[in-house]
Write an enzyme that holds these catalytic residues in place. Structure first.
Site, PDB file in Angstrom:
ATOM      1  N   ARG A 214       0.859  -1.176   0.000  1.00  0.00           N
ATOM      2  CA  ARG A 214       0.000   0.000   0.000  1.00  0.00           C
ATOM      3  C   ARG A 214       0.899   1.231   0.000  1.00  0.00           C
ATOM      4  O   ARG A 214       2.113   1.111   0.194  1.00  0.00           O
ATOM      5  CB  ARG A 214      -0.941   0.022   1.208  1.00  0.00           C
ATOM      6  N   ASN A 216       1.307   5.348   1.545  1.00  0.00           N
ATOM      7  CA  ASN A 216       0.835   6.415   2.412  1.00  0.00           C
ATOM      8  C   ASN A 216       1.623   7.662   1.991  1.00  0.00           C
ATOM      9  O   ASN A 216       2.611   7.545   1.258  1.00  0.00           O
ATOM     10  CB  ASN A 216       1.083   6.068   3.881  1.00  0.00           C
ATOM     11  N   TYR A 310      -3.688  16.011  11.505  1.00  0.00           N
ATOM     12  CA  TYR A 310      -2.970  14.791  11.902  1.00  0.00           C
ATOM     13  C   TYR A 310      -1.675  14.621  11.094  1.00  0.00           C
ATOM     14  O   TYR A 310      -0.636  14.241  11.622  1.00  0.00           O
ATOM     15  CB  TYR A 310      -3.867  13.558  11.731  1.00  0.00           C
ATOM     16  N   LYS A 311      -1.740  14.921   9.818  1.00  0.00           N
ATOM     17  CA  LYS A 311      -0.554  14.779   8.976  1.00  0.00           C
ATOM     18  C   LYS A 311       0.446  15.923   9.170  1.00  0.00           C
ATOM     19  O   LYS A 311       1.518  15.916   8.564  1.00  0.00           O
ATOM     20  CB  LYS A 311      -0.962  14.719   7.487  1.00  0.00           C
TER      21      LYS A 311
END
Ligand code: HEM
Length: 332
Positions: A214, A216, A310-311
Site C-alpha cells: 500500500r 501512504n 494529523y498529517k
C-alpha cells in the site's frame, strides 16, 4: 538534494483520484503500477541511486539514537527469518551484485555477498556470534527500507521488533511492543470507518509467501528522511520557515513524501514483516508532470481539517496550494 529524471519516472505518485481519504488500500505485490511519468513497484526491496547516501544516513541516526533499532527477546527468531528472507529477495532481484549461497545444509551455514558494499560474510543461521551485528541491524544496513516485525499472538498483531530510522512523525521507540490497533490509536477517522480493524483481520490471515503493498503520503520540508518524533526539534521549525519564507522557494523546499509499504508473512517465524520505503520528490519536480501537479493540488485543496492536522500539514498546505497555482501551472 538533486533530482534527476529517473527519480520522477520511478516515483510512486500516491493519488489515484482527486480526493484522498483513508482506506484499506492494499494490493498484491509484483505488478508494476503505471504512472503519468513512468511506473513503480517492480520489486519489494528497491535499490536506487540513493543507496549509499540513505544507508549512511541510517547509520548516522542509529549511532545517535540506538532506540531506533529494537528487538524484544521473543522476536530474535523473527529477526533471523527477516534477514534471510531479505537476502533471498535481494539475491533474486539483483543477481549481478547480491548472492546468497548455502555452504553447509547440515549446520545452516551461508555465504552472503553484497558487492555494492563490498560485503562477503559467512554466517550460521541463528548463531549471533557469526555476524558482525544483530541480524536485523545487519540487513537493514544493506537496504533502504525501514522494517517493523509484527508478532501474531492472542488474536492480535504486535509491533515487537524493527529498525526504523525514517519515521514520518511517529516514534518507533514509543510504539515498540504495542498492538497494531494501539499503534493506530492516534489516526483520525480510521476507527469509525473500520479501516484499521479490516486491515488487521486481513493481515492476520496472510499466508507464508503472500505479500501485499500500500502507499501512504505526507509533505516534508527540505527533503529530510528522519522526521521522527524524537528529532522534532530539528525539523519542526522547517514548516514555519517555509510558510514565512518567499513563495518561490517552496518548489525546492517542499517535498511530497510517499511511503511504499510492503506486508510479507515470514516463512519460519510466522511474523509479518512490514517494509516502509520512503521516496521524496520536491514540488518543482512534481510540477514537471502536469497531471501530478493538478492532482496534488486537488487532493490538498479537498483534504479535511482533521486529516490535515494529523498529517502536520496546517502550515505547509497553504504555501503548497499557492505555489502549485502560481508556478505549477494549476488552475484553481
Ligand atoms: C499510520 C493505515 C499497516 C504503523 C497510519 C495511517 C493510516 C494507516 C491510514 C495514517 C497515516 C497518515 O495520515 O499519514 C494502515 C493500514 C495498514 C497499516 C491500512 C495495513 C493494511 C501498518 C503496520 C504498521 C503501521 C503493519 C506497523 C507497525 C503505523 C504507524 C502510524 C500509521 C506507526 C503512525 C501512527 C502515529 O501517528 O503515531 N496507518 N496501516 N501501519 N501506521 Fe499504519
Amino acid at each position: 538534494m538533486i533530482y534527476r529524471n529517473a527519480d520522477i519516472e520511478n516515483y510512486p505518485f500516491p493519488f489515484p483520484r482527486d480526493q484522498y481519504r483513508y482506506s484499506t488500500n492494499l494490493e498484491p505485490t509484483g505488478r508494476r503500477n503505471a504512472s503519468a511519468a513512468g511506473g513503480w513497484g517492480d520489486r519489494r526491496v528497491d535499490i536506487d541511486r540513493r543507496y549509499r547516501s540513505e544507508l549512511d544516513e541510517r547509520a548516522r541516526i542509529l549511532a545517535a539514537d540506538p532506540s531506533r533499532s529494537q528487538c524484544l527477546p521473543h522476536m530474535v527468531p523473527a529477526c533471523w527469518d527477516a534477514m534471510l528472507t531479505l537476502m533471498r529477495e535481494l539475491a533474486a532481484d539483483y543477481p549481478a551484485t547480491m548472492r546468497l549461497d548455502r555452504i553447509s545444509p547440515d549446520d545452516n551455514t551461508f555465504r552472503w555477498r553484497n558487492d555494492l558494499l563490498g560485503i562477503d560474510d559467512t554466517f550460521t543461521f541463528g548463531d549471533p556470534a557469526t555476524l558482525p551485528t544483530a541480524p536485523l541491524d545487519y540487513i537493514c544496513g544493506q537496504i533502504q527500507e525501514d522494517v517493523v516485525l509484527l508478532d501474531q499472538r492472542a488474536g492480535q498483531l504486535w509491533g515487537d521488533a524493527g529498525v526504523v530510522t525514517f519515521a514520518a512523525n511517529w516514534s518507533f521507540g514509543f510504539d515498540i511492543g504495542m498492538s497494531f490497533l494501539q499503534i493506530h490509536g492516534p489516526v483520525p477517522r480510521v476507527h469509525s470507518e473500520k479501516v484499521i480493524t479490516r486491515a488487521h483481520e486481513f493481515l492476520m490471515r496472510l499466508e507464508p509467501g503472500q505479500s501485499f503493498r500500500r502507499t501512504n503520503w505526507s509533505l516534508t520540508v527540505d527533503g529530510k528522511l528522519d522526521t521522527a518524533t524524537e528529532t522534532y526539534r530539528e525539523w519542526g521549525r522547517d514548516r514555519r520557515t517555509l510558510a514565512e519564507g518567499p513563495l518561490d522557494e517552496v518548489g525546492d523546499r517542499l517535498f511530497l513524501r510517499t511511503e511504499v509499504q510492503h506486508l510479507i508473512r515470514l516463512p519460519h517465524s510466522g511474523a509479518v514483516m512490514f517494509l516502509i520505503r520512503t521516496y521524496l520528490l520536491p514540488f518543482a519536480a512534481i510540477a514537471t508532470v502536469d497531471a501530478w501537479a493538478d492532482r496534488l493540488y486537488r487532493v490538498l485543496e479537498d483534504l479535511p481539517h482533521d486529516m490535515t492536522e494529523y498529517k502536520g500539514l496546517e502550515r505547509t498546505r497553504g504555501p503548497a496550494l499557492r505555489w502549485l497555482a502560481t508556478f505549477g501551472g494549476v488552475t484553481p
